[in-house]
Every structure is written in structure tokens, then in C-alpha cells.
Design a protein around this motif. Sequence first.
Motif, PDB file in Angstrom:
ATOM      1  N   VAL A  36     -28.764 -16.704  -9.499  1.00 29.78           N
ATOM      2  CA  VAL A  36     -29.514 -17.873  -9.041  1.00 29.78           C
ATOM      3  C   VAL A  36     -29.877 -17.806  -7.566  1.00 29.78           C
ATOM      4  O   VAL A  36     -30.747 -18.564  -7.103  1.00 29.78           O
ATOM      5  CB  VAL A  36     -28.722 -19.172  -9.318  1.00 29.78           C
ATOM      6  N   ALA A  37     -29.200 -16.919  -6.798  1.00 33.38           N
ATOM      7  CA  ALA A  37     -29.446 -16.886  -5.358  1.00 33.38           C
ATOM      8  C   ALA A  37     -29.217 -15.478  -4.814  1.00 33.38           C
ATOM      9  O   ALA A  37     -28.529 -14.656  -5.432  1.00 33.38           O
ATOM     10  CB  ALA A  37     -28.539 -17.882  -4.635  1.00 33.38           C
ATOM     11  N   ALA A  38     -29.822 -15.236  -3.659  1.00 32.60           N
ATOM     12  CA  ALA A  38     -29.654 -13.937  -2.990  1.00 32.60           C
ATOM     13  C   ALA A  38     -29.727 -14.155  -1.493  1.00 32.60           C
ATOM     14  O   ALA A  38     -30.405 -15.074  -1.007  1.00 32.60           O
ATOM     15  CB  ALA A  38     -30.728 -12.956  -3.434  1.00 32.60           C
ATOM     16  N   ALA A  39     -29.023 -13.298  -0.756  1.00 33.55           N
ATOM     17  CA  ALA A  39     -29.050 -13.370   0.703  1.00 33.55           C
ATOM     18  C   ALA A  39     -29.293 -11.978   1.275  1.00 33.55           C
ATOM     19  O   ALA A  39     -28.724 -10.992   0.788  1.00 33.55           O
ATOM     20  CB  ALA A  39     -27.735 -13.937   1.239  1.00 33.55           C
ATOM     21  N   PRO A  43     -36.609  -9.971   5.294  1.00 33.56           N
ATOM     22  CA  PRO A  43     -37.530 -10.719   4.425  1.00 33.56           C
ATOM     23  C   PRO A  43     -38.141  -9.845   3.328  1.00 33.56           C
ATOM     24  O   PRO A  43     -38.385 -10.331   2.217  1.00 33.56           O
ATOM     25  CB  PRO A  43     -38.613 -11.209   5.401  1.00 33.56           C
ATOM     26  N   GLN A  44     -38.383  -8.560   3.619  1.00 33.16           N
ATOM     27  CA  GLN A  44     -38.977  -7.673   2.617  1.00 33.16           C
ATOM     28  C   GLN A  44     -38.059  -7.514   1.402  1.00 33.16           C
ATOM     29  O   GLN A  44     -38.528  -7.415   0.269  1.00 33.16           O
ATOM     30  CB  GLN A  44     -39.273  -6.301   3.229  1.00 33.16           C
ATOM     31  N   ASN A  45     -36.767  -7.476   1.647  1.00 29.02           N
ATOM     32  CA  ASN A  45     -35.823  -7.337   0.529  1.00 29.02           C
ATOM     33  C   ASN A  45     -35.780  -8.603  -0.319  1.00 29.02           C
ATOM     34  O   ASN A  45     -35.696  -8.530  -1.551  1.00 29.02           O
ATOM     35  CB  ASN A  45     -34.427  -7.008   1.052  1.00 29.02           C
ATOM     36  N   LEU A  46     -35.827  -9.749   0.322  1.00 30.16           N
ATOM     37  CA  LEU A  46     -35.857 -11.007  -0.428  1.00 30.16           C
ATOM     38  C   LEU A  46     -37.146 -11.110  -1.240  1.00 30.16           C
ATOM     39  O   LEU A  46     -37.150 -11.614  -2.369  1.00 30.16           O
ATOM     40  CB  LEU A  46     -35.718 -12.191   0.523  1.00 30.16           C
ATOM     41  N   ALA A  47     -38.247 -10.601  -0.682  1.00 32.54           N
ATOM     42  CA  ALA A  47     -39.512 -10.592  -1.427  1.00 32.54           C
ATOM     43  C   ALA A  47     -39.407  -9.699  -2.654  1.00 32.54           C
ATOM     44  O   ALA A  47     -39.950 -10.014  -3.722  1.00 32.54           O
ATOM     45  CB  ALA A  47     -40.651 -10.137  -0.517  1.00 32.54           C
ATOM     46  N   ALA A  48     -38.697  -8.576  -2.520  1.00 34.01           N
ATOM     47  CA  ALA A  48     -38.521  -7.666  -3.655  1.00 34.01           C
ATOM     48  C   ALA A  48     -37.710  -8.318  -4.764  1.00 34.01           C
ATOM     49  O   ALA A  48     -37.990  -8.129  -5.951  1.00 34.01           O
ATOM     50  CB  ALA A  48     -37.833  -6.378  -3.177  1.00 34.01           C
ATOM     51  N   VAL A  49     -36.715  -9.124  -4.386  1.00 32.17           N
ATOM     52  CA  VAL A  49     -35.919  -9.833  -5.390  1.00 32.17           C
ATOM     53  C   VAL A  49     -36.769 -10.881  -6.105  1.00 32.17           C
ATOM     54  O   VAL A  49     -36.664 -11.065  -7.321  1.00 32.17           O
ATOM     55  CB  VAL A  49     -34.691 -10.505  -4.738  1.00 32.17           C
ATOM     56  N   ARG A  50     -37.630 -11.562  -5.351  1.00 29.88           N
ATOM     57  CA  ARG A  50     -38.471 -12.598  -5.965  1.00 29.88           C
ATOM     58  C   ARG A  50     -39.410 -12.010  -7.017  1.00 29.88           C
ATOM     59  O   ARG A  50     -39.800 -12.700  -7.964  1.00 29.88           O
ATOM     60  CB  ARG A  50     -39.274 -13.321  -4.885  1.00 29.88           C
ATOM     61  N   ILE A  56     -35.537 -17.411  -7.972  1.00 27.84           N
ATOM     62  CA  ILE A  56     -34.303 -17.242  -7.202  1.00 27.84           C
ATOM     63  C   ILE A  56     -34.398 -17.974  -5.869  1.00 27.84           C
ATOM     64  O   ILE A  56     -35.475 -18.071  -5.266  1.00 27.84           O
ATOM     65  CB  ILE A  56     -34.000 -15.746  -6.997  1.00 27.84           C
ATOM     66  N   ARG A  57     -33.285 -18.508  -5.411  1.00 27.37           N
ATOM     67  CA  ARG A  57     -33.227 -19.149  -4.101  1.00 27.37           C
ATOM     68  C   ARG A  57     -32.763 -18.115  -3.077  1.00 27.37           C
ATOM     69  O   ARG A  57     -31.724 -17.481  -3.269  1.00 27.37           O
ATOM     70  CB  ARG A  57     -32.283 -20.358  -4.142  1.00 27.37           C
ATOM     71  N   ALA A  58     -33.531 -17.975  -2.009  1.00 33.41           N
ATOM     72  CA  ALA A  58     -33.304 -16.905  -1.041  1.00 33.41           C
ATOM     73  C   ALA A  58     -32.759 -17.458   0.273  1.00 33.41           C
ATOM     74  O   ALA A  58     -33.185 -18.517   0.747  1.00 33.41           O
ATOM     75  CB  ALA A  58     -34.595 -16.145  -0.787  1.00 33.41           C
ATOM     76  N   TYR A  59     -31.810 -16.711   0.843  1.00 35.84           N
ATOM     77  CA  TYR A  59     -31.186 -17.097   2.106  1.00 35.84           C
ATOM     78  C   TYR A  59     -31.161 -15.895   3.048  1.00 35.84           C
ATOM     79  O   TYR A  59     -31.102 -14.751   2.598  1.00 35.84           O
ATOM     80  CB  TYR A  59     -29.755 -17.585   1.875  1.00 35.84           C
ATOM     81  N   THR A  60     -31.172 -16.178   4.340  1.00 37.82           N
ATOM     82  CA  THR A  60     -31.140 -15.097   5.322  1.00 37.82           C
ATOM     83  C   THR A  60     -29.730 -14.777   5.801  1.00 37.82           C
ATOM     84  O   THR A  60     -29.550 -13.899   6.642  1.00 37.82           O
ATOM     85  CB  THR A  60     -32.017 -15.449   6.537  1.00 37.82           C
ATOM     86  N   SER A  61     -28.737 -15.478   5.280  1.00 41.26           N
ATOM     87  CA  SER A  61     -27.349 -15.171   5.628  1.00 41.26           C
ATOM     88  C   SER A  61     -26.424 -15.536   4.480  1.00 41.26           C
ATOM     89  O   SER A  61     -26.708 -16.464   3.708  1.00 41.26           O
ATOM     90  CB  SER A  61     -26.910 -15.916   6.894  1.00 41.26           C
ATOM     91  N   ALA A  62     -25.329 -14.804   4.375  1.00 44.49           N
ATOM     92  CA  ALA A  62     -24.322 -15.108   3.362  1.00 44.49           C
ATOM     93  C   ALA A  62     -23.691 -16.469   3.612  1.00 44.49           C
ATOM     94  O   ALA A  62     -23.379 -17.205   2.664  1.00 44.49           O
ATOM     95  CB  ALA A  62     -23.248 -14.023   3.370  1.00 44.49           C
ATOM     96  N   GLU A  63     -23.522 -16.825   4.888  1.00 45.31           N
ATOM     97  CA  GLU A  63     -22.888 -18.096   5.227  1.00 45.31           C
ATOM     98  C   GLU A  63     -23.703 -19.273   4.678  1.00 45.31           C
ATOM     99  O   GLU A  63     -23.149 -20.204   4.084  1.00 45.31           O
ATOM    100  CB  GLU A  63     -22.744 -18.221   6.750  1.00 45.31           C
ATOM    101  N   ASN A  64     -25.040 -19.236   4.876  1.00 45.34           N
ATOM    102  CA  ASN A  64     -25.882 -20.322   4.374  1.00 45.34           C
ATOM    103  C   ASN A  64     -25.852 -20.386   2.854  1.00 45.34           C
ATOM    104  O   ASN A  64     -25.791 -21.474   2.266  1.00 45.34           O
ATOM    105  CB  ASN A  64     -27.319 -20.143   4.864  1.00 45.34           C
ATOM    106  N   LEU A  65     -25.891 -19.232   2.227  1.00 50.14           N
ATOM    107  CA  LEU A  65     -25.875 -19.202   0.763  1.00 50.14           C
ATOM    108  C   LEU A  65     -24.594 -19.822   0.231  1.00 50.14           C
ATOM    109  O   LEU A  65     -24.632 -20.689  -0.656  1.00 50.14           O
ATOM    110  CB  LEU A  65     -26.025 -17.760   0.273  1.00 50.14           C
ATOM    111  N   LEU A  66     -23.454 -19.390   0.760  1.00 50.49           N
ATOM    112  CA  LEU A  66     -22.180 -19.877   0.252  1.00 50.49           C
ATOM    113  C   LEU A  66     -21.967 -21.367   0.566  1.00 50.49           C
ATOM    114  O   LEU A  66     -21.276 -22.067  -0.170  1.00 50.49           O
ATOM    115  CB  LEU A  66     -21.035 -19.039   0.830  1.00 50.49           C
ATOM    116  N   SER A 168     -34.676   0.942   4.217  1.00 52.90           N
ATOM    117  CA  SER A 168     -35.597   1.127   5.338  1.00 52.90           C
ATOM    118  C   SER A 168     -36.006  -0.190   5.985  1.00 52.90           C
ATOM    119  O   SER A 168     -36.530  -0.196   7.105  1.00 52.90           O
ATOM    120  CB  SER A 168     -36.842   1.887   4.880  1.00 52.90           C
ATOM    121  N   ASN A 169     -35.776  -1.309   5.303  1.00 52.29           N
ATOM    122  CA  ASN A 169     -36.114  -2.607   5.873  1.00 52.29           C
ATOM    123  C   ASN A 169     -35.041  -3.121   6.831  1.00 52.29           C
ATOM    124  O   ASN A 169     -35.214  -4.184   7.432  1.00 52.29           O
ATOM    125  CB  ASN A 169     -36.317  -3.631   4.755  1.00 52.29           C
ATOM    126  N   TRP A 170     -33.932  -2.365   6.923  1.00 53.56           N
ATOM    127  CA  TRP A 170     -32.869  -2.776   7.832  1.00 53.56           C
ATOM    128  C   TRP A 170     -32.497  -1.627   8.760  1.00 53.56           C
ATOM    129  O   TRP A 170     -33.105  -1.460   9.805  1.00 53.56           O
ATOM    130  CB  TRP A 170     -31.651  -3.290   7.031  1.00 53.56           C
TER     131      TRP A 170
END
Length: 339
Positions: A36-39, A43-50, A56-66, A168-170
Motif C-alpha cells: 500500500v505504500a513505498a518510501a 522521485p524517479q524510483n517512486l515514479a517507477a513504483v507508481r 500506492i502512497r509514496a513517501y520521501t522518508s521511512a519516518e514519514n511513512l511509518l 543510478s537515481n541515488w
Amino acid sequence: MSLLRGAIIGVGNIALKAHLPAFLGDETLRAETTIVAAADVAPQNLAAVRKLLPSIRAYTSAENLLAKEKLDFVDICSPPNTHASIIEAAIEQNSHIVCEKPLATKLEDAVRIQERISGKEIVFVPCHQYRYSAVWRSVKEILQRGELGDVLLAQFNVFRPSADSGNSNWYSSWRVDPRIGGGGIIVDTGSHYLYLLSHLFGKPKQLTALTAKLRHQEYLVEDTALILANYDRMIAEINLTWAADHRENRNIVIGSEGSLSTGGDRIILNRNGAREERQLEDLSDKHTYVKWYAGLLNDFVWRVKTANFRDDLLREAINVLTWTESCYESALKGTAVTV
């Protein structure tokens, strides 16, 4: 029971090429889990998951997701130096955990995780996925049946021309940066063979290691390691290099009544003058990894659904980290280290 709600933390190469294809491609996992979610920081990796999971709900940090998601489990695929803090945050949320190896980059962090998870109804499964390959399952079965007699010598050979490139995105060179990976080829590849040692033969008595930079002087870590594991009446060798001219795995186990070897997509059993050859899979072919992860993740789901809170796999992950540190200690001191 309803679908187990999970999140992927760290959507780099291993998540996109192995974990998510397993969750989405395996019939049982599709029927019992939903991501249901990914962190991820990229941004390119989150786009690949979408593209795979549009809702899916996307987050830029594990802390925000959790902090915002109510989850049954987290699947940690982020770099090794982030594992410990994310695991501890997941424990606070009472989420079940599957995590890429190594458990942590420092043994003291792993011990603290063990203390925090002790007594809680949380399933922890490390990504020791080699155990789910057809080759190593066959080797385990042959040894359990005693077809080789008493095992005398085992040798694992892993040849690579370089360290695998990261996302390569990181930061594509994170595997050769000890601040992130926690070490070199011993941590990255050797960890798999240390848990295979435990899985196939049990705990070694002593470890001796030699490390070197043979080809890649630009690496901040060793590109080659030779590890010798002593048992009461057996020796195991693990030979690892990122300095080869091609990608290959070759392994041999010699017993008092026969031997077996693996190479390419073949496993060969020699016993009483007879030779048996089986075609299975090529251990160096990453396309087979999705099947291994599907097996591992199905075991994880089974443990969650049956409330199996045994800490056997957590202890195995801590042993691997302990033995990894013993290997580096041995290489530094030039002596064998008692396990």
C-alpha cells in the motif's frame, strides 16, 4: 484473514527487480498481501513504483511513512547503514519485518535490535534468499540424506568483474563505500555464503580471512577475500572476488563417499563411480532471484499468519554479522579468530 498490508522502504534495484516482481507475480503472495505504500529519497524510483502500483502512497522518508501508515509489515530494501534505525522504528509500530542483509552494519546495533524485539509478537525474516534456490535446496537434501558420507571439504567460488552497480537515481557506488555498506565483498557477497555455511554445515569453530584490492584500486573496500572456516573434521573455503574477467559461480562439496559440484546451470553428483548430472539454474543469473524471493516472502507470510514468532532467523542474521566482523578481524590481525 484479510490481506496483509505492507510497505516497501527503499525502492532501488533489489526492490524493483526482485521484491516487487515477487509480490506481484507470485499467485500466493498476490492472494495474501497488498503493498500500500513505498518510501524512497529518489522521485524517479517512486515514479517507477507508481507504474507498477498506480494507487500506492509514496513517501520521501521511512519516518514519514511509518508515522502515517498502519501496516502489518515492512519490507526494508534501503542501504545497509539505514537498516537498524528503520527496524527499530518498525518495532515501535509493532510491524512484522523482512529486511535485506546485513541486519545492520555494526554488531552492537544488531544486539540492540535483538533486545528490543525479544518477547514481542513480531516476525523478523532476513533476506537470506540463497536458501530458496533450487541448487542449494538440492545440495541440502543430498547432505541430509547422507549421500556423500561425512563431509570433508566444501569450497564456494564467486567470481565477478566488479561490484554490482547500485541504483543510478541515488548513489551507484554505495557497495564500495564502507560508510554505507559496512564493508566490501565480505559483507556484500560473503554474507550469503556465511549463512549457507550455517544452513548446510552448522557453526564453524574458527574463521581465517585474507582481504585485498587486486584490480579496483579506486574502491574504498576490498575487492577480493579468501575465507577459511574450520570445523571439527571439515574445512570450508569461501573465495570471493570482484576482480575476475567474467561472472561465474562454482562450488564443490567432497565427502567420504562421494562429491558434488555446481557450475553454470548444472549440479553434478559423483558417487561409487557413477556420475549423475542435473540441470537446475545458474546461480550467477539474477533473473532467477525473483523465484528465490517469492519462496522467502511466502515463508515470511506463513510465519505471520501462523503467529510463528521464533527468533531463529534473527539469530542467524546476528551470527552472520558476528562472523563477518570475525573475518575482518582475522584479516587485520593475520590470525585465525575463534567463533
